[in-house]
Every structure is written in structure tokens, then in C-alpha cells.
Design a protein around this motif. Sequence first.
Motif, PDB file in Angstrom:
ATOM      1  N   PHE A 143      -1.499   7.027 -46.862  1.00 11.39           N
ATOM      2  CA  PHE A 143      -0.935   7.336 -48.171  1.00 11.39           C
ATOM      3  C   PHE A 143       0.207   8.322 -47.934  1.00 11.39           C
ATOM      4  CE2 PHE A 143      -5.346   6.253 -48.586  1.00 11.39           C
ATOM      5  CZ  PHE A 143      -5.385   5.370 -49.653  1.00 11.39           C
ATOM      6  N   TRP A 144       1.457   7.838 -48.047  1.00 16.02           N
ATOM      7  CA  TRP A 144       2.629   8.618 -47.656  1.00 16.02           C
ATOM      8  C   TRP A 144       3.248   9.344 -48.842  1.00 16.02           C
ATOM      9  CZ3 TRP A 144       4.167   9.338 -42.688  1.00 16.02           C
ATOM     10  CH2 TRP A 144       3.660   8.460 -41.721  1.00 16.02           C
ATOM     11  N   ARG A 145       3.780  10.536 -48.566  1.00 12.36           N
ATOM     12  CA  ARG A 145       4.565  11.288 -49.533  1.00 12.36           C
ATOM     13  C   ARG A 145       5.833  11.765 -48.841  1.00 12.36           C
ATOM     14  NH1 ARG A 145       4.865  10.328 -53.566  1.00 12.36           N
ATOM     15  NH2 ARG A 145       4.963  12.286 -54.751  1.00 12.36           N
ATOM     16  N   MET A 146       6.954  11.653 -49.524  1.00 13.34           N
ATOM     17  CA  MET A 146       8.241  12.006 -48.932  1.00 13.34           C
ATOM     18  C   MET A 146       8.650  13.417 -49.327  1.00 13.34           C
ATOM     19  SD  MET A 146      11.868   9.938 -49.149  1.00 13.34           S
ATOM     20  CE  MET A 146      12.128  10.303 -50.900  1.00 13.34           C
TER      21      MET A 146
ATOM     22  N   GLU B  56       8.080  13.511 -43.648  1.00 13.56           N
ATOM     23  CA  GLU B  56       7.152  12.651 -44.388  1.00 13.56           C
ATOM     24  C   GLU B  56       5.733  13.132 -44.103  1.00 13.56           C
ATOM     25  OE1 GLU B  56       7.622   9.513 -46.041  1.00 13.56           O
ATOM     26  OE2 GLU B  56       9.788   9.287 -45.839  1.00 13.56           O
ATOM     27  N   ILE B  57       4.899  13.079 -45.132  1.00  9.02           N
ATOM     28  CA  ILE B  57       3.492  13.462 -44.999  1.00  9.02           C
ATOM     29  C   ILE B  57       2.630  12.241 -45.277  1.00  9.02           C
ATOM     30  CG2 ILE B  57       1.640  14.941 -45.848  1.00  9.02           C
ATOM     31  CD1 ILE B  57       3.683  16.920 -46.776  1.00  9.02           C
ATOM     32  N   ALA B  58       1.611  12.043 -44.451  1.00 15.46           N
ATOM     33  CA  ALA B  58       0.664  10.953 -44.692  1.00 15.46           C
ATOM     34  C   ALA B  58      -0.748  11.510 -44.722  1.00 15.46           C
ATOM     35  CB  ALA B  58       0.767   9.885 -43.607  1.00 15.46           C
ATOM     36  N   VAL B  59      -1.476  11.147 -45.767  1.00 21.17           N
ATOM     37  CA  VAL B  59      -2.922  11.350 -45.772  1.00 21.17           C
ATOM     38  C   VAL B  59      -3.522  10.087 -45.188  1.00 21.17           C
ATOM     39  CG1 VAL B  59      -4.972  11.616 -47.208  1.00 21.17           C
ATOM     40  CG2 VAL B  59      -2.875  12.886 -47.761  1.00 21.17           C
ATOM     41  N   VAL B  60      -4.350  10.240 -44.184  1.00 21.03           N
ATOM     42  CA  VAL B  60      -4.917   9.089 -43.489  1.00 21.03           C
ATOM     43  C   VAL B  60      -6.428   9.097 -43.682  1.00 21.03           C
ATOM     44  CG1 VAL B  60      -5.073   7.836 -41.311  1.00 21.03           C
ATOM     45  CG2 VAL B  60      -3.093   9.307 -41.762  1.00 21.03           C
TER      46      VAL B  60
ATOM     47  N   HIS C 299      10.148   4.112 -40.889  1.00 24.78           N
ATOM     48  CA  HIS C 299       9.285   3.021 -41.373  1.00 24.78           C
ATOM     49  C   HIS C 299       7.855   3.541 -41.504  1.00 24.78           C
ATOM     50  CE1 HIS C 299      12.472   0.074 -40.939  1.00 24.78           C
ATOM     51  NE2 HIS C 299      12.713   0.537 -39.728  1.00 24.78           N
ATOM     52  N   ARG C 300       7.360   3.508 -42.718  1.00 24.85           N
ATOM     53  CA  ARG C 300       5.996   3.998 -42.960  1.00 24.85           C
ATOM     54  C   ARG C 300       4.963   2.976 -42.497  1.00 24.85           C
ATOM     55  NH1 ARG C 300       6.253   6.466 -49.101  1.00 24.85           N
ATOM     56  NH2 ARG C 300       7.620   8.239 -48.665  1.00 24.85           N
ATOM     57  N   VAL C 301       3.921   3.464 -41.868  1.00 20.72           N
ATOM     58  CA  VAL C 301       2.781   2.617 -41.528  1.00 20.72           C
ATOM     59  C   VAL C 301       1.910   2.512 -42.772  1.00 20.72           C
ATOM     60  CG1 VAL C 301       0.781   2.312 -40.024  1.00 20.72           C
ATOM     61  CG2 VAL C 301       2.859   3.406 -39.143  1.00 20.72           C
ATOM     62  N   ALA C 302       1.647   1.299 -43.238  1.00 23.41           N
ATOM     63  CA  ALA C 302       0.840   1.126 -44.453  1.00 23.41           C
ATOM     64  C   ALA C 302      -0.645   1.121 -44.145  1.00 23.41           C
ATOM     65  CB  ALA C 302       1.239  -0.164 -45.162  1.00 23.41           C
ATOM     66  N   ALA C 303      -1.026   0.424 -43.085  1.00 22.06           N
ATOM     67  CA  ALA C 303      -2.440   0.320 -42.722  1.00 22.06           C
ATOM     68  C   ALA C 303      -2.547  -0.164 -41.289  1.00 22.06           C
ATOM     69  CB  ALA C 303      -3.168  -0.641 -43.670  1.00 22.06           C
ATOM     70  N   ALA C 304      -3.663   0.138 -40.672  1.00 24.45           N
ATOM     71  CA  ALA C 304      -3.983  -0.358 -39.341  1.00 24.45           C
ATOM     72  C   ALA C 304      -5.497  -0.480 -39.295  1.00 24.45           C
ATOM     73  CB  ALA C 304      -3.466   0.589 -38.261  1.00 24.45           C
ATOM     74  N   GLU C 305      -6.008  -1.052 -38.244  1.00 27.11           N
ATOM     75  CA  GLU C 305      -7.448  -1.292 -38.172  1.00 27.11           C
ATOM     76  C   GLU C 305      -8.215   0.019 -38.288  1.00 27.11           C
ATOM     77  OE1 GLU C 305     -10.756  -3.505 -35.326  1.00 27.11           O
ATOM     78  OE2 GLU C 305      -8.634  -3.583 -34.833  1.00 27.11           O
ATOM     79  N   GLY C 306      -9.015   0.114 -39.338  1.00 24.20           N
ATOM     80  CA  GLY C 306      -9.814   1.322 -39.547  1.00 24.20           C
ATOM     81  C   GLY C 306      -9.044   2.493 -40.113  1.00 24.20           C
TER      82      GLY C 306
ATOM     83  N   ALA D 297       0.975  12.606 -58.071  1.00 23.75           N
ATOM     84  CA  ALA D 297       0.978  14.026 -58.438  1.00 23.75           C
ATOM     85  C   ALA D 297      -0.340  14.683 -58.041  1.00 23.75           C
ATOM     86  CB  ALA D 297       1.225  14.178 -59.939  1.00 23.75           C
ATOM     87  N   LEU D 298      -1.454  13.972 -58.223  1.00 24.28           N
ATOM     88  CA  LEU D 298      -2.749  14.500 -57.810  1.00 24.28           C
ATOM     89  C   LEU D 298      -2.805  14.687 -56.302  1.00 24.28           C
ATOM     90  CD1 LEU D 298      -5.133  12.371 -60.086  1.00 24.28           C
ATOM     91  CD2 LEU D 298      -4.564  14.791 -60.344  1.00 24.28           C
ATOM     92  N   LEU D 299      -2.265  13.703 -55.575  1.00 28.97           N
ATOM     93  CA  LEU D 299      -2.258  13.792 -54.115  1.00 28.97           C
ATOM     94  C   LEU D 299      -1.400  14.970 -53.657  1.00 28.97           C
ATOM     95  CD1 LEU D 299      -3.181  12.529 -51.472  1.00 28.97           C
ATOM     96  CD2 LEU D 299      -1.214  10.997 -51.577  1.00 28.97           C
ATOM     97  N   ASP D 300      -0.252  15.167 -54.297  1.00 27.81           N
ATOM     98  CA  ASP D 300       0.604  16.302 -53.960  1.00 27.81           C
ATOM     99  C   ASP D 300      -0.128  17.615 -54.197  1.00 27.81           C
ATOM    100  OD1 ASP D 300       2.728  14.755 -53.158  1.00 27.81           O
ATOM    101  OD2 ASP D 300       3.764  14.837 -55.083  1.00 27.81           O
ATOM    102  N   ALA D 301      -0.856  17.677 -55.305  1.00 30.94           N
ATOM    103  CA  ALA D 301      -1.597  18.899 -55.610  1.00 30.94           C
ATOM    104  C   ALA D 301      -2.659  19.181 -54.545  1.00 30.94           C
ATOM    105  CB  ALA D 301      -2.240  18.788 -56.991  1.00 30.94           C
ATOM    106  N   LEU D 302      -3.338  18.135 -54.086  1.00 33.51           N
ATOM    107  CA  LEU D 302      -4.330  18.317 -53.024  1.00 33.51           C
ATOM    108  C   LEU D 302      -3.665  18.804 -51.741  1.00 33.51           C
ATOM    109  CD1 LEU D 302      -6.655  15.187 -53.438  1.00 33.51           C
ATOM    110  CD2 LEU D 302      -7.215  17.572 -53.911  1.00 33.51           C
TER     111      LEU D 302
END
Length: 399
Positions: free
Chosen positions: A226-229, A234-238, A215-222, A168-173
Motif C-alpha cells: 500500500f503505497w503513499r507518495m 515513497e512509503i509502502a505499508v507491506v 515503479h510501485r510494486v503492487a503485490a508479490a507472493e505473500g 487519509a487514515l493510512l497517512d494518519a497511522l
Amino acid sequence: MGGQRPRTEREWSVLVSASEVLMERVPRLTDQLIEELRVHSPQFDLAVPRDEHWQQTNEAMRYGIEALAANRSAPRRDLQYAERLGRRRAEQGLPLDLLLYAYRHAGYLIWEELLEIVSEKDPAALRVLVQLASYMWAGVDGQASAVADAYRSTEQDMQRRSDERVQALLDALLEGKSTPGLVAGAAAGLDLPEQGRYAVVVVRVERAAGREPFHRVAAAEGLRFFWRMRTDYEIAVVALGPEAGLAELAEVLHRRCPGPGGISPVVPRLADLGLARRLAETALRTCGPEAQRIVRLDERLPTALVVSQPELAARLIADVFGPLLELDPADRAVLLETLDAWLECEGSAGRAATRLYCHRNTVFNRLRRLEQLTSRSLSRPRDLIEMTLALDAFRLTPG
């Protein structure tokens, strides 16, 4: 307890008699247990207030002794209390392994005290008591199981509530809100710094039946995602590491996610995620309806300006392509496709001809006709800019 054999009259008498004495010694055993638990780990004192710890340990011991001497039909108040205690310790943050240690250590103290009581009162009954050891440890195991189940269930509920709060905090941001404490709460919940390097990705997703699932990417090098549907995307904060940039992010997404999608520029604060989301959505709008790639806004700024101003885009189309709009749709499509190919091939008629499966002279002839219809020259920089932006507007503006 459980499926064990019924106790004999002699066994019953020994247990009841010893339990009565044992109940009188519970306060001393509680003192001893709590002291030994503190020596075992300082976390008992850190997690549980001392008065509460003593009172609850005292009650747990009493319920355990009551269950040991009770008949099978009696309510198992020891298990009910174990469930309450499991929930409470999960809320207090005492590790489960320490809670289970406390229950089993209490079992050892009670067993040793039983042996001492029977030795003092009726030494001949020691053999009978030893035969009842399985009842004793079955009771302890049952209590440990009950306390562990309640602990894990509470822990999962707490984690779910925590995750929901952080989301919810992430959505608000992402909505650009600026409630006091919002950024600090999101930073703590996501384990991210308030000041850093962040980007937002917006990917359009088709959720129709038969479509390949996203398929959401969870992590990669560096990179941390953080995905939101949302309904259609889909939205991702990277979070970008010190060495990772938009090029690395685009490459990861290109390999793992279908398009179309848009990537915002880098922003320096979590508080800027609302701006980054809007810029990523603008980048997405620069992709045509058939596009299957994820694009960076910083590489498509002229096109982004066009799609961000639909009224001006409509006037640009009418002013530059006015005569083309009167042509047969198939004829118009051929001319605009040729212009698009020529621009994509950096002004090479030969390469454009290869892409269009025609002769290079055909490309020249179509471009000359286009110049005549628009009264513009592709050799003049300003005219070329207008033609390029008008083409983007025509392809990307709805209607």
C-alpha cells in the motif's frame, strides 16, 4: 424520439388516448412491478426501503408514460428522473444489473398494459400501436442509458471519496496518530487485520526530468503493498503473509525498485505503523548518497545508532579520525577507502587488494598507516568497533 420518423395523426391519437387510461393504472402497475422485483431478487428489499421504492417506481412510470405520449420538443423529465434514481440507487448499493432489470421489466409491463387498453377501446388500432413499438423501446433504452450513466458516475465518485478517506487514515497511522476508531477504520478500508505482520518501506525517489520513473510494486507472493507518495520519497505499508518475511520483501524490492531505501523490522499491529515508518527512515539514513540498494534496519543496527545520534557521531569522528582530518583530502580518501574495502571483504587483505586494484602489501601498508594515525589497532575488538562506527559516521553524517 431520437431520429425516428414523425408520428402520424392516427398514431398520435392512439398513444394519447391509451396513455390517459394507462396513467390511471400506474398505482396497480407499481404494486405489480415491485412484487415481481422482490420475487426476482431479495436485494431490492435489502437495499431500498419499501415506501421509497414504491413512490420512486410510481414516479418513474409516470414520467415514462408522459414521455411516450409527448411531442419531441417537450422536456424529457423521464431522463432527468432516471439520472436522479441512478444516483440514489448507487448510494443505496443496489447492483446496477438489478436496476437495469427493473427499468426493462417496467417497460414490458407498460407495453402489455398498452396492448390490453387498445384492445379494449379500439381493437382496430392494435396494428397502429405495434408500429409504434420502436418508440416505446427507444424510450426505455434511453432511460436505461441515463440511469446507468448516473449510477456509474456516482459509483466512481463514491469510490474516489472512499479511497481518499482510506488513504487519509493510512497517512494518519504512518504519522503515529492514535485517534479513536482510526485503526479500525483503516483495517476495514484496506481489508487488513488490526493484528498481523507488517513492515514499512521508505524509498528515496529522484523525480527530476530524464530520470527513470519509479515503479510501485503492487503485490508479490505473500506480500501486499500500500503505497503513499511524498515529495522526495515513497512509503509502502507491506502486509506480510504467514510465510513471507523481511528476506522475501527485500528480494522483491531489490528486483523491482531502485534504491536507496530502508525496510523496518516487522511490527505486529497496524497501530505500530508510525514506529515502523520511523525505523524505516532510520534504515534509509544508513545508506550513503550514492547507494542504490534497499537495506533492512535489522541488518544495520550499529550504523543506525550512529546516524540517529548526529552529535555523538561528530564527536566519534573527531576522536577516532582526528589526525586523518588534517591530511590532504585525496590522501585521506585513499586510507578510508582501503579500510572500507577491508571491512567489506571480512578482513581479507587479498580480496580487498583485488577490489582496489592494488597489491595486498599496499593494503597492509595503508592499514598500518591508518593505525598509526588513529592510535588504534585493527586487531583489538574495541578499537575495530570504534574504527568501523567512525567510518560509518564519517560517510553518512552531513557536513
